[in-house]
Enzyme design. Structure first.
Site, PDB file in Angstrom:
ATOM      1  CG  PHE A 162      -1.739  -1.208   1.186  1.00  0.00           C
ATOM      2  CD1 PHE A 162      -2.821  -1.311   0.452  1.00  0.00           C
ATOM      3  CD2 PHE A 162      -1.490  -2.232   2.216  1.00  0.00           C
ATOM      4  CE1 PHE A 162      -3.685  -2.518   0.724  1.00  0.00           C
ATOM      5  CE2 PHE A 162      -2.239  -3.202   2.413  1.00  0.00           C
ATOM      6  CZ  PHE A 162      -3.439  -3.453   1.601  1.00  0.00           C
ATOM      7  CG  PHE A 262      -7.143  11.373  -1.590  1.00  0.00           C
ATOM      8  CD1 PHE A 262      -5.956  11.539  -2.474  1.00  0.00           C
ATOM      9  CD2 PHE A 262      -6.998  11.017  -0.394  1.00  0.00           C
ATOM     10  CE1 PHE A 262      -4.868  10.954  -2.172  1.00  0.00           C
ATOM     11  CE2 PHE A 262      -5.689  10.395  -0.233  1.00  0.00           C
ATOM     12  CZ  PHE A 262      -4.482  10.540  -0.858  1.00  0.00           C
ATOM     13  CB  CYS A 273      -0.923   2.208  -8.593  1.00  0.00           C
ATOM     14  SG  CYS A 273       0.943   1.435  -8.367  1.00  0.00           S
TER      15      CYS A 273
END
Length: 448
Positions: A162, A262, A273
């Site tokens: 991650f 975000f 990714c």
């Protein structure tokens, strides 16, 4: 296992180089392998194949043994050496998008298992970290058991990564969670030993089956992509309705169920990714007969790609409808700050589109210009932000490097032809630039 397990890392790209150096930092003896000799040579000199904050320092420390101990980190091209050395083998190879469709290219992962397995003559744990389609671990476990002389002693686990580019070393040494897909307690206990440091700090250690472990990474990336594209879709609505997407994002971000991270509208996500992972997820769901469950990801991808074209359209409109003869200064080439990665970079894509439409584009990026020049050698590149915008009719801010927030608008105003700034990341102060006489515009926000 009475003594500390010895670790190998297969594949020394972004993920593998970071994992190898970080495992050495956690106190393990590590041997890395790659099929590219130049990569092995550079890493053996303590030089990283990419820019990642803190990585080169950790690499040099353990390659050179500067921590006062013997060298913990070495690199090789020999599969025989890897098999003989390791108790735990981390597979960290790339899984790019397959040519011609949305699916994941598993050839590198398959090749790694096919090369290693026949050489495993004693018990060992092979741990997949690459992002793969769900169901891959089941297939690879069967292949491992079939090929390995150690038979049932050669076991497979799946341990998704991650990592955030720019924070990869921190994310490896101090992860927010560890997920392991295993079939037996012995594999679980061995991974608990490998990650004893982070677990001791309180990092959650989640034990799952293979399929769940594989799904965690692509699910997390899909959720993140959805959140980013949602606020970008709201930017389009704000433009149509006369609203301000920055204020909208702030207001909904206070909702604890949503959160503020975000929710900054801009030209969208890129990198190696998120784009390929959500496409591969859709492709795999289709193969499983669950394609309707992920049809929304097609729109997420569409919204994201549309943002780049909309920035090009905004720039063209700003300069009068045509880029012919127009000088364009671009701040940023990497897909995100604190990285030199230009894979599927929205910033570089926008710069390239403008150039192809006749604009005279000059780019600056603190770290990514060499990589950008390999992808778009016909663009202009400048060593400083000021040189990139010299004589420009319009300036585009496309990668949110911290140093760009520190730019003096007055000083830059003396270098440009026209004081016009398009903020593709919504991170610069509109008030500060407007006070210096600039026309400041950003997608989803009022013009004044």
């Amino acid at each position: 296992m009475s003594q500390s397990p010895r670790i190998t890392v297969i594949g020394l790209g972004y993920l593998g180089a970071t994992h190898a150096a970080s495992m050495a930092e956690l106190g393990f003896d590590v041997l890395g392998i790659d099929v590219v000799p130049e990569k092995i040579e550079s890493l053996s000199r303590g030089e990283t194949p990419m820019y990642e904050p803190g990585l080169e320092e950790v690499l040099r420390k353990h390659v050179a043994g500067l921590d006062g101990s013997t060298k913990r980190l070495r690199f090789t091209s020999s599969w025989e050496e890897i098999a003989d050395f390791g108790d735990v083998h981390f597979v960290c190879v790339n899984t790019p998008q397959r040519r011609g469709d949305l699916a994941c290219d598993m050839s590198y992962v398959d090749s790694a298992v096919e090369s290693l397995a026949p050489l495993l003559t004693r018990p060992a744990l092979v741990v997949g970290k690459s992002t793969v389609p769900v169901g891959s671990a089941e297939r690879l476990a069967a292949r491992l058991a079939e090929l390995a002389p150690a038979g049932a002693g050669a076991r497979l686990a799946w341990n998704p990564e991650f990592l955030r580019e720019g924070f990869a070393v921190e994310d490896t040494l101090h992860p927010d969670r560890l997920v392991v897909g295993v079939r037996d307690e012995e594999s679980e206990e061995l991974l608990r030993t490998v990650y004893a440091g982070p677990i001791g700090e309180g990092t959650p250690f989640l034990v799952t089956d293979y399929a769940t472990a594989e799904l965690v990474k692509v699910s997390a990336n899909s959720f993140l992509a959805t959140k980013i594209s949602f606020i970008n879709a709201m930017a389009e609505v704000c433009e149509a309705a006369g609203g301000d997407v920055s204020q909208l994002a702030e207001a909904i971000g206070y909702d604890s169920r949503i959160g503020r991270k975000f929710l900054r509208a801009g030209i969208g996500f890129g990198g190696g990714c998120l784009p390929k992972d959500i496409r591969a997820f859709m492709a795999r769901a289709g193969e499983l007969g669950a394609d309707q469950a992920l049809t929304f990801l097609r729109e997420i991808d569409s919204i994201n790609m549309r943002r780049r074209a909309q920035m090009v359209d905004l720039a063209r409109e700003t300069v009068g409808g045509s880029f012919l003869g127009v000088r364009v200064g671009v701040l940023g080439a990497a897909f995100k700050p604190d990285s030199d990665d230009v894979r599927d970079s929205p910033a570089l894509n926008v710069a390239g589109q403008i150039h192809l439409q006749g604009g005279q584009v000059t780019v600056h990026d603190p770290r990514a210009m060499k990589n950008a020049a390999r992808v778009f050698p016909t663009l202009g590149y400048a060593d400083t932000a000021l040189d990139a915008v010299r004589g420009a009719d319009v300036v585009l801010h496309l990668t949110e490097w911290g140093e760009y927030r520190e730019i003096d608008p007055a000083e830059m105003g003396e270098a440009v032809k026209q004081k016009v700034l398009l903020d593709g990341r919504n991170t610069l102060s509109a008030a500060r630039w407007r006070e210096a006489g600039w026309t400041y515009r950003a997608m989803g926000r009022p013009n004044a």
